[in-house]
Design a protein around this motif. Structure first.
Motif, mmCIF file in Angstrom:
data_model
loop_
_atom_site.group_PDB
_atom_site.id
_atom_site.type_symbol
_atom_site.label_atom_id
_atom_site.label_comp_id
_atom_site.label_asym_id
_atom_site.label_seq_id
_atom_site.Cartn_x
_atom_site.Cartn_y
_atom_site.Cartn_z
ATOM 1 N N GLY A 42 0.788 -1.226 0.000
ATOM 2 C CA GLY A 42 0.000 0.000 0.000
ATOM 3 C C GLY A 42 0.816 1.269 0.000
ATOM 4 O O GLY A 42 2.040 1.269 0.124
ATOM 5 N N VAL A 43 0.086 2.354 -0.132
ATOM 6 C CA VAL A 43 0.643 3.691 -0.002
ATOM 7 C C VAL A 43 -0.244 4.431 0.993
ATOM 8 O O VAL A 43 -1.476 4.412 0.857
ATOM 9 C CB VAL A 43 0.665 4.439 -1.350
ATOM 10 C CG1 VAL A 43 1.117 5.878 -1.163
ATOM 11 C CG2 VAL A 43 1.570 3.724 -2.342
ATOM 12 N N ALA A 44 0.374 5.052 1.984
ATOM 13 C CA ALA A 44 -0.351 5.876 2.954
ATOM 14 C C ALA A 44 -0.046 7.331 2.612
ATOM 15 O O ALA A 44 1.121 7.704 2.486
ATOM 16 C CB ALA A 44 0.096 5.562 4.378
ATOM 17 N N ARG A 45 -1.110 8.129 2.452
ATOM 18 C CA ARG A 45 -0.927 9.538 2.067
ATOM 19 C C ARG A 45 -1.841 10.406 2.918
ATOM 20 O O ARG A 45 -3.033 10.139 3.052
ATOM 21 C CB ARG A 45 -1.270 9.715 0.595
ATOM 22 C CG ARG A 45 -0.986 11.113 0.089
ATOM 23 C CD ARG A 45 -1.128 11.154 -1.433
ATOM 24 N NE ARG A 45 -0.593 12.374 -1.960
ATOM 25 C CZ ARG A 45 -1.274 13.502 -2.083
ATOM 26 N NH1 ARG A 45 -2.532 13.555 -1.710
ATOM 27 N NH2 ARG A 45 -0.708 14.576 -2.570
ATOM 28 N N SER A 46 -1.257 11.468 3.486
ATOM 29 C CA SER A 46 -2.043 12.386 4.303
ATOM 30 C C SER A 46 -2.837 13.334 3.429
ATOM 31 O O SER A 46 -2.510 13.555 2.259
ATOM 32 C CB SER A 46 -1.125 13.180 5.238
ATOM 33 O OG SER A 46 -0.214 13.965 4.496
ATOM 34 N N ASP A 47 -3.890 13.904 4.007
ATOM 35 C CA ASP A 47 -4.769 14.795 3.252
ATOM 36 C C ASP A 47 -4.056 16.037 2.737
ATOM 37 O O ASP A 47 -4.448 16.607 1.734
ATOM 38 C CB ASP A 47 -6.005 15.179 4.073
ATOM 39 C CG ASP A 47 -5.694 15.811 5.425
ATOM 40 O OD1 ASP A 47 -4.507 15.886 5.815
ATOM 41 O OD2 ASP A 47 -6.643 16.223 6.110
ATOM 42 N N ASP A 48 -2.962 16.439 3.395
ATOM 43 C CA ASP A 48 -2.206 17.600 2.914
ATOM 44 C C ASP A 48 -1.044 17.211 2.005
ATOM 45 O O ASP A 48 -0.319 18.061 1.510
ATOM 46 C CB ASP A 48 -1.701 18.450 4.085
ATOM 47 C CG ASP A 48 -0.723 17.717 4.989
ATOM 48 O OD1 ASP A 48 -0.357 16.559 4.696
ATOM 49 O OD2 ASP A 48 -0.328 18.308 6.010
ATOM 50 N N GLY A 49 -0.840 15.907 1.790
ATOM 51 C CA GLY A 49 0.207 15.428 0.901
ATOM 52 C C GLY A 49 1.607 15.421 1.500
ATOM 53 O O GLY A 49 2.555 14.978 0.857
ATOM 54 N N VAL A 50 1.763 15.887 2.721
ATOM 55 C CA VAL A 50 3.086 15.944 3.339
ATOM 56 C C VAL A 50 3.596 14.538 3.670
ATOM 57 O O VAL A 50 4.774 14.239 3.502
ATOM 58 C CB VAL A 50 3.068 16.842 4.597
ATOM 59 C CG1 VAL A 50 4.388 16.762 5.349
ATOM 60 C CG2 VAL A 50 2.767 18.278 4.207
ATOM 61 N N LEU A 51 2.713 13.675 4.131
ATOM 62 C CA LEU A 51 3.097 12.294 4.426
ATOM 63 C C LEU A 51 2.705 11.424 3.239
ATOM 64 O O LEU A 51 1.534 11.396 2.833
ATOM 65 C CB LEU A 51 2.382 11.776 5.685
ATOM 66 C CG LEU A 51 2.604 10.292 5.984
ATOM 67 C CD1 LEU A 51 3.992 10.067 6.554
ATOM 68 C CD2 LEU A 51 1.546 9.776 6.935
ATOM 69 N N GLN A 52 3.672 10.739 2.679
ATOM 70 C CA GLN A 52 3.392 9.749 1.648
ATOM 71 C C GLN A 52 4.446 8.666 1.785
ATOM 72 O O GLN A 52 5.623 8.905 1.523
ATOM 73 C CB GLN A 52 3.408 10.338 0.247
ATOM 74 C CG GLN A 52 3.036 9.283 -0.785
ATOM 75 C CD GLN A 52 2.597 9.864 -2.106
ATOM 76 O OE1 GLN A 52 2.040 10.951 -2.157
ATOM 77 N NE2 GLN A 52 2.830 9.131 -3.169
ATOM 78 N N VAL A 53 4.017 7.495 2.257
ATOM 79 C CA VAL A 53 4.963 6.411 2.489
ATOM 80 C C VAL A 53 4.470 5.125 1.846
ATOM 81 O O VAL A 53 3.269 4.847 1.787
ATOM 82 C CB VAL A 53 5.212 6.164 4.007
ATOM 83 C CG1 VAL A 53 5.918 7.334 4.647
ATOM 84 C CG2 VAL A 53 3.938 5.868 4.743
ATOM 85 N N ASP A 54 5.445 4.360 1.352
ATOM 86 C CA ASP A 54 5.157 3.033 0.826
ATOM 87 C C ASP A 54 5.109 2.060 1.991
ATOM 88 O O ASP A 54 6.002 2.047 2.843
ATOM 89 C CB ASP A 54 6.253 2.594 -0.148
ATOM 90 C CG ASP A 54 6.262 3.420 -1.417
ATOM 91 O OD1 ASP A 54 5.190 3.897 -1.826
ATOM 92 O OD2 ASP A 54 7.349 3.590 -1.999
ATOM 93 N N LEU A 55 4.062 1.250 2.013
ATOM 94 C CA LEU A 55 3.901 0.238 3.057
ATOM 95 C C LEU A 55 4.316 -1.116 2.494
ATOM 96 O O LEU A 55 3.930 -1.468 1.373
ATOM 97 C CB LEU A 55 2.445 0.190 3.523
ATOM 98 C CG LEU A 55 1.904 1.505 4.089
ATOM 99 C CD1 LEU A 55 0.404 1.423 4.277
ATOM 100 C CD2 LEU A 55 2.601 1.859 5.378
ATOM 101 N N ARG A 56 5.089 -1.850 3.256
ATOM 102 C CA ARG A 56 5.542 -3.172 2.839
ATOM 103 C C ARG A 56 5.558 -4.100 4.037
ATOM 104 O O ARG A 56 5.834 -3.676 5.160
ATOM 105 C CB ARG A 56 6.954 -3.118 2.241
ATOM 106 C CG ARG A 56 7.087 -2.278 0.988
ATOM 107 C CD ARG A 56 6.309 -2.879 -0.185
ATOM 108 N NE ARG A 56 6.431 -2.087 -1.383
ATOM 109 C CZ ARG A 56 5.593 -1.103 -1.739
ATOM 110 N NH1 ARG A 56 4.570 -0.794 -0.961
ATOM 111 N NH2 ARG A 56 5.756 -0.440 -2.854
#
Length: 173
Positions: A42-56
């Motif tokens: 998955g990809v987790a992304r915050s509503d403001d776009g500041v946090l975007q991380v690949d989940l593994r």
């Protein structure tokens, strides 16, 4: 670039209202990625776009690693909140903590109560140069005001809501 500053000590002021009074809210959306599974690809992304991380999935759970996982994100959030509350309390009490650190160890394991999974978390606070008694009092006070410590100890209020849409594009709402 604006100079970074710690939050005001006034965040420690007691609230005397009758209901929950939000002071900040955010939203993070997780999508399934390549496998369709949020934890595995998955990809987790915050509503403001500041946090975007690949989940593994980590290798310990049969995955390749190469991304973060929910346990690491929880440990980071818990540690950051605890460290921040600790610093605010120290500042309010005139205690300098120039090199303190907070380490959070999170374990995902099998829960004997229901046979599914549960989390355990241990917090280690390093406060070099402080007297043991002062350090222990400061950490105990932090446990009472840190929202993550309270959540771990008392649970958290929340809801799970189901929204069924006809189009995949609607899932972003």
């Amino acid at each position: 670039m604006q100079k970074l500053r710690p939050p005001p000590v006034s965040l420690l002021d007691r609230y005397s209202g009758t209901g929950f009074a939000p002071v900040y809210a955010t939203r993070v959306t997780v999508r399934g990625g390549e496998t369709g599974h949020g934890r595995a690809s998955g990809v987790a992304r915050s509503d403001d776009g500041v946090l975007q991380v690949d989940l593994r999935l980590p290798p310990a759970l049969g995955g390749p690693g190469g991304g973060t996982n929910p346990e690491q994100l929880f440990a980071a959030a818990y540690g950051a909140c605890f460290h921040g509350a600790l610093q605010l309390l120290a500042t309010r009490n005139g205690i300098a903590l120039p090199s303190c650190s907070v380490e959070v160890a999170v374990r995902l394991g099998r829960d004997p109560v229901d046979g599914h999974h549960a989390l355990q978390a241990d917090v280690t606070v390093r406060l070099p140069g402080l007297q043991q008694r002062v350090a222990e009092e400061l950490v105990r006070a932090t446990e009472r005001v840190c929202p993550y410590a309270k959540m771990v100890r008392q649970g958290i209020e929340g809801t799970v809501r189901v929204v069924v849409t006809e189009e995949a594009g609607d899932a972003a709402n």
